[in-house]
Design a protein around this motif. Structure first.
Motif, PDB file in Angstrom:
ATOM      1  N   CYS A 100     -27.430 -68.563  -5.453  1.00  0.00           N
ATOM      2  CA  CYS A 100     -26.087 -68.565  -4.887  1.00  0.00           C
ATOM      3  C   CYS A 100     -25.997 -67.464  -3.828  1.00  0.00           C
ATOM      4  O   CYS A 100     -26.742 -66.483  -3.879  1.00  0.00           O
TER       5      CYS A 100
ATOM      6  N   THR B 134     -26.721 -63.377  -4.541  1.00  0.00           N
ATOM      7  CA  THR B 134     -27.602 -63.045  -5.654  1.00  0.00           C
ATOM      8  C   THR B 134     -28.761 -62.167  -5.188  1.00  0.00           C
ATOM      9  O   THR B 134     -29.359 -62.409  -4.143  1.00  0.00           O
TER      10      THR B 134
ATOM     11  N   ASN C  54     -26.510 -68.096 -11.834  1.00  0.00           N
ATOM     12  CA  ASN C  54     -25.150 -68.279 -11.333  1.00  0.00           C
ATOM     13  C   ASN C  54     -24.908 -69.669 -10.756  1.00  0.00           C
ATOM     14  O   ASN C  54     -23.767 -70.038 -10.480  1.00  0.00           O
ATOM     15  N   ILE C  55     -25.972 -70.441 -10.554  1.00  0.00           N
ATOM     16  CA  ILE C  55     -25.813 -71.821 -10.090  1.00  0.00           C
ATOM     17  C   ILE C  55     -25.336 -72.663 -11.261  1.00  0.00           C
ATOM     18  O   ILE C  55     -25.904 -72.618 -12.358  1.00  0.00           O
TER      19      ILE C  55
ATOM     20  N   CYS D 274     -21.701 -73.086  -7.250  1.00  0.00           N
ATOM     21  CA  CYS D 274     -21.851 -71.686  -7.651  1.00  0.00           C
ATOM     22  C   CYS D 274     -20.577 -71.214  -8.347  1.00  0.00           C
ATOM     23  O   CYS D 274     -19.492 -71.743  -8.118  1.00  0.00           O
TER      24      CYS D 274
END
Length: 408
Positions: free
Chosen positions: A215, A218, A323-324, A407
């Motif tokens: 994302c 990151t 975080n995806i 995200c």
């Protein structure tokens, strides 16, 4: 070598190229591979030149090679996996392929004429009436007979017509490894995603991923290592320039002297590492960082586990940013080795996240994942209804699936 001498050399050739949907749009895909060429050198009409013909050749794409192209004309780019695709002398017009080299300047020109049948690409084998792709590439470069190195770059070339009209090749490079027994430098560059397990900080360059998905924002870590003889550096493009033979670079890094590195990556980027200086021939390697946008898709495969009796796939969090988020899943058919059974339960587990299971009742249909979960983790595929008798040989088949991304 002189112009009256007829010689033959069989040479290993790594290659890489940027391939675009067209010359005006798309971010392009970097493809690579290697193969073997047998070059025949013979006398030319001009005494300072030597004629080059091919006695035989083949090349194969690396497993990570893929391109995007709108095959069906619906405005959306389809992802085509090229890994393992091999082109041999049978696909080349050998009489129309060849070139010439100037013995004084070392300047060389090559013409390559070959045709790829779409059916030789596994993802396209089931599609009918696709036009063959004929490639006619002109390459210019330099040959150093003393060092035994031949490096060429192709001119920009676009498929002019047919199903793949507009497919564009930019900066295709062949670096022919020395045909004499002389040493080459080595270099490897990798990249680790640092949003997940702390162990990602310790993964060395030779074991780090060559491609990652993150994302925007990151933290990642570029790592590289090289060997050579004498004094040398590793030149990392773009941005970083000449660096120590072994090192790393966090991105973002607020202490960096490069403004571009002080900020997080917001667009996908490829970094190329190349040895500079030293006594050995140069070497090159690269990594790709894919920055995910809402609605992007990623293709994966799951294979049958003979001991556990279900299909599984594992996406490590040093490659796939935790975080995806995954919002939808689809199981695709159409490959020669695709599973045929339509009903599945897809389970996802990752770290301390609550497990998520999704019912897929038909092939080739998107299904919502509820709740959305991390891309990283383990995916298991179990037949539904439980205990159903599968067709013979189904366990030898592969589950091809795609995930729709966003995200946090």
């Amino acid at each position: 070598m002189h112009s009256s001498m007829n010689s033959s050399y069989t040479i290993t050739i790594p290659f890489r190229a940027a391939v675009y949907p067209n010359t005006r749009s798309g971010s392009g895909n970097l493809v690579s591979g290697r193969g073997v060429w047998t070059l025949l050198f013979s006398s030319a009409e001009e005494t300072s030149r030597v004629k080059i013909t091919f006695g035989g050749l083949w090349f194969q794409f690396d497993p990570s090679s893929r391109l995007e192209f709108d095959i069906d004309g619906d405005g959306d780019l389809e992802l085509i996996e090229l890994g393992g695709l091999t082109v041999t002398s049978d696909e080349f017009n050998m009489e129309n392929s060849g070139g010439v080299v100037d013995l004084i300047t070392g300047q060389a020109h090559l013409h390559l004429d070959f045709t790829v049948e779409p059916g030789s690409i596994s993802q396209l084998a089931h599609l009918k009436n696709l036009d063959p792709i004929r490639f006619t590439l002109d390459e210019n470069g330099h040959i150093d007979f003393e060092r035994g190195v031949f490096e060429t770059h192709s001119q920009l070339w676009t498929v002019p017509e047919g199903t793949f009209a507009g497919l564009t090749i930019i900066n295709c490079m062949h670096l022919l490894i020395p045909y004499q027994s002389q040493p080459c430098a080595t270099v490897v560059i990798g990249v680790n995603v640092l949003s997940g397990s702390p162990s990602a900080y310790d993964i060395p360059a030779g074991q780090a991923p060559k491609e990652v998905w993150i994302c925007p924002g990151t933290l990642i870590n570029l790592v590289w290592d090289s060997t050579n003889q004498g004094t040398w550096t590793v030149r990392i493009s773009p941005i970083l320039g000449d660096q120590n033979p072994k090192g790393h670079q966090f991105i973002p890094d607020t202490k960096s002297v490069f403004p571009e590195i002080q900020k997080s990556l917001t667009q996908s980027k490829t970094f190329v590492a190349r040895t500079v200086g030293g006594d050995y021939y140069t070497a090159e390697d690269y990594v790709t960082i894919n920055v995910v946008s809402s609605g992007d898709e990623i293709s994966q495969t799951a294979e049958y586990d003979d001991e556990l009796h279900y299909w599984k796939a594992f996406l490590p969090d040093h490659t796939y940013d935790k975080n995806i988020r995954v919002s939808q899943v689809i199981i695709d058919s159409g490959m020669t080795d695709s599973i045929t059974w339509p009903g599945w339960r897809v389970d996802h587990t990752y770290g301390s996240e609550k497990p998520v299971n999704t019912q897929v009742q038909a092939m080739n249909q998107w299904v919502n994942v509820n709740p959305a979960h991390s891309l990283a983790g383990e995916y298991t595929f179990r037949v539904q209804p439980s205990g159903a008798a599968l067709p013979a040989g189904e366990e030898q088949r592969v589950i091809y699936f795609r995930l729709k991304l966003g995200c946090k």
